[in-house]
Design an enzyme around this catalytic site. Structure first.
Site, PDB file in Angstrom:
ATOM      1  N   GLY A  71       0.812  -1.207   0.000  1.00 37.10           N
ATOM      2  CA  GLY A  71       0.000   0.000   0.000  1.00 37.10           C
ATOM      3  C   GLY A  71       0.845   1.257   0.000  1.00 37.10           C
ATOM      4  CB  CYS A  72       0.040   4.720  -0.990  1.00 37.32           C
ATOM      5  SG  CYS A  72      -1.534   4.964  -0.132  1.00 37.32           S
ATOM      6  CE1 TYR A  73      -0.797   8.504   4.258  1.00 36.75           C
ATOM      7  CE2 TYR A  73      -2.819   7.225   4.070  1.00 36.75           C
ATOM      8  CZ  TYR A  73      -2.177   8.451   4.140  1.00 36.75           C
ATOM      9  OH  TYR A  73      -2.912   9.610   4.099  1.00 36.75           O
ATOM     10  CB  THR A 115       5.206   2.160  -0.073  1.00 36.01           C
ATOM     11  OG1 THR A 115       4.574   1.018  -0.661  1.00 36.01           O
ATOM     12  CG2 THR A 115       6.490   2.462  -0.829  1.00 36.01           C
ATOM     13  CB  ALA A 116       5.575   6.499   2.837  1.00 37.46           C
TER      14      ALA A 116
END
Length: 344
Positions: free
Chosen positions: A147-149, A151-152
């Protein structure tokens, strides 16, 4: 390589089209959309004029599309990919799911956080974060794109938890995303008058990306990690900036922290280390597959603060999926992903 995109008219699907049309080893053979079936992609996204002449097909054709594909990108909300994956499990194709259905090792965790029983819980799957699972991705049949969050946050913290430098239970992640992360459907939350000139938190103490982050950090550290994660919505289209806090174990030096990052990400094509006291910014990664990371030591509190910036639609979704595709198919990892970030 014959590839198809199931769900090609969301923001992530459109980003997949943009990247894959420029991929020299990818032939896009089918694209689907429930809301725009029968239209050409450029009718929905004018920036694709002259680049993608394919007509959008209905979702009902997904099984036939799978049979005509070697790799299937599924860019749909959770609950869809597992049904499709189970239906086509007998086919010799790879699935890269950009939703949440194949991200969890334990189907019960998925059911708890997403409110659905997992219909393909026995499927062998690999978590699709290339910098961590590269070798497993090479042979995976089903890849659950990170997911995006997560990944960060995971990329920011992976060097520290892998090296055992931070105290268990001390991790806090505050992350802010552009509104494209909410998808293309219009809602009150992403309506321009509501969003403009405002900044707010949401999903406090219960966001669905929390267990995904905890799963990865627990596996990386070898001990259970419980994380406090709070997402925020920014009045911009693209980008995520994550600010991650953790208490250092007693005696850990600044040099050990620096070495953990440099050793973990040596040779990684999409990780740009800004070093100690670096300040990543979303504008510096916009439109690219890069993740910029900087870290700060706070001797007064004994904490390390790690900052990471990604484009949520690229490294946080479509770009990462293509990176996983390149690894799985044996292509150069940066194929079609070597674009310099857009600026300003």
């Amino acid at each position: 390589m014959k590839v198809s995109i199931i769900g090609a008219t969301g923001y992530v699907g459109a980003e997949l089209l943009r990247i894959l049309t420029a991929h020299p080893q990818a032939e896009i053979v089918h694209i689907t959309s429930e809301s725009h079936a029968g239209e050409v992609a450029a009718a929905v996204y004018p920036h694709l004029r002259g680049c993608c002449p394919l007509v959008l097909e209905p979702m009902a054709a997904a099984a036939d599309i799978a049979a005509d594909s070697e790799v299937l990108f599924v860019a749909l909300p959770h609950g869809h990919a597992m049904k499709l994956g189970k239906a086509v499990a007998h086919l010799p194709l790879r699935i890269i799911d950009l939703g949440a259905d194949y991200r969890f090792a334990d189907p019960a965790v998925y059911a708890q956080w997403y409110g659905l029983p997992h219909e393909h819980g026995d499927a062998a799957r690999v978590y699709g974060l290339a910098e961590w699972q590269r070798e497993a991705i090479r042979t995976a049949k089903i890849i659950g794109n990170a997911g995006c969050y997560p990944t960060a946050g995971i990329l920011a913290l992976m060097p520290l938890v892998r090296a055992g430098l931070v105290q268990r239970g001390s991790i806090i992640i505050d992350a802010a995303s552009g509104v494209s992360g909410a998808g293309r459907a219009a809602t009150a939350a992403n309506h321009f008058p509501e969003l403009y000139d405002s900044f707010k938190a949401y999903g406090v103490a219960g966001h669905r990306h929390t267990p995904e982050i905890e799963q990865a950090l627990s596996q990386l550290s070898g001990e259970e990690q419980v994380v406090s994660f709070t997402p925020h919505l920014l009045p911009m289209v693209r980008g995520i900036l994550a600010t991650c806090y953790a208490a250092l174990r007693p005696g850990v030096s600044a040099d050990e922290v620096d070495e953990a990052f440099t050793a973990c990400y040596a040779g990684e094509p999409f990780i740009r280390l800004l070093g100690r006291n670096g300040y990543p910014a979303t504008k510096a990664v916009r439109g690219s597959n890069f993740c910029d990371i900087g870290w700060h030591l706070d001797p007064r509190t004994g904490r390390v603060v790690v900052l990471s910036a990604i484009d949520n639609l690229v490294k946080g979704a479509a770009g990462q999926a293509v990176q996983n595709f390149n690894i799985a198919c044996g292509f150069a990892e940066d194929t079609a992903l070597d674009a310099i970030p857009l600026y300003p």
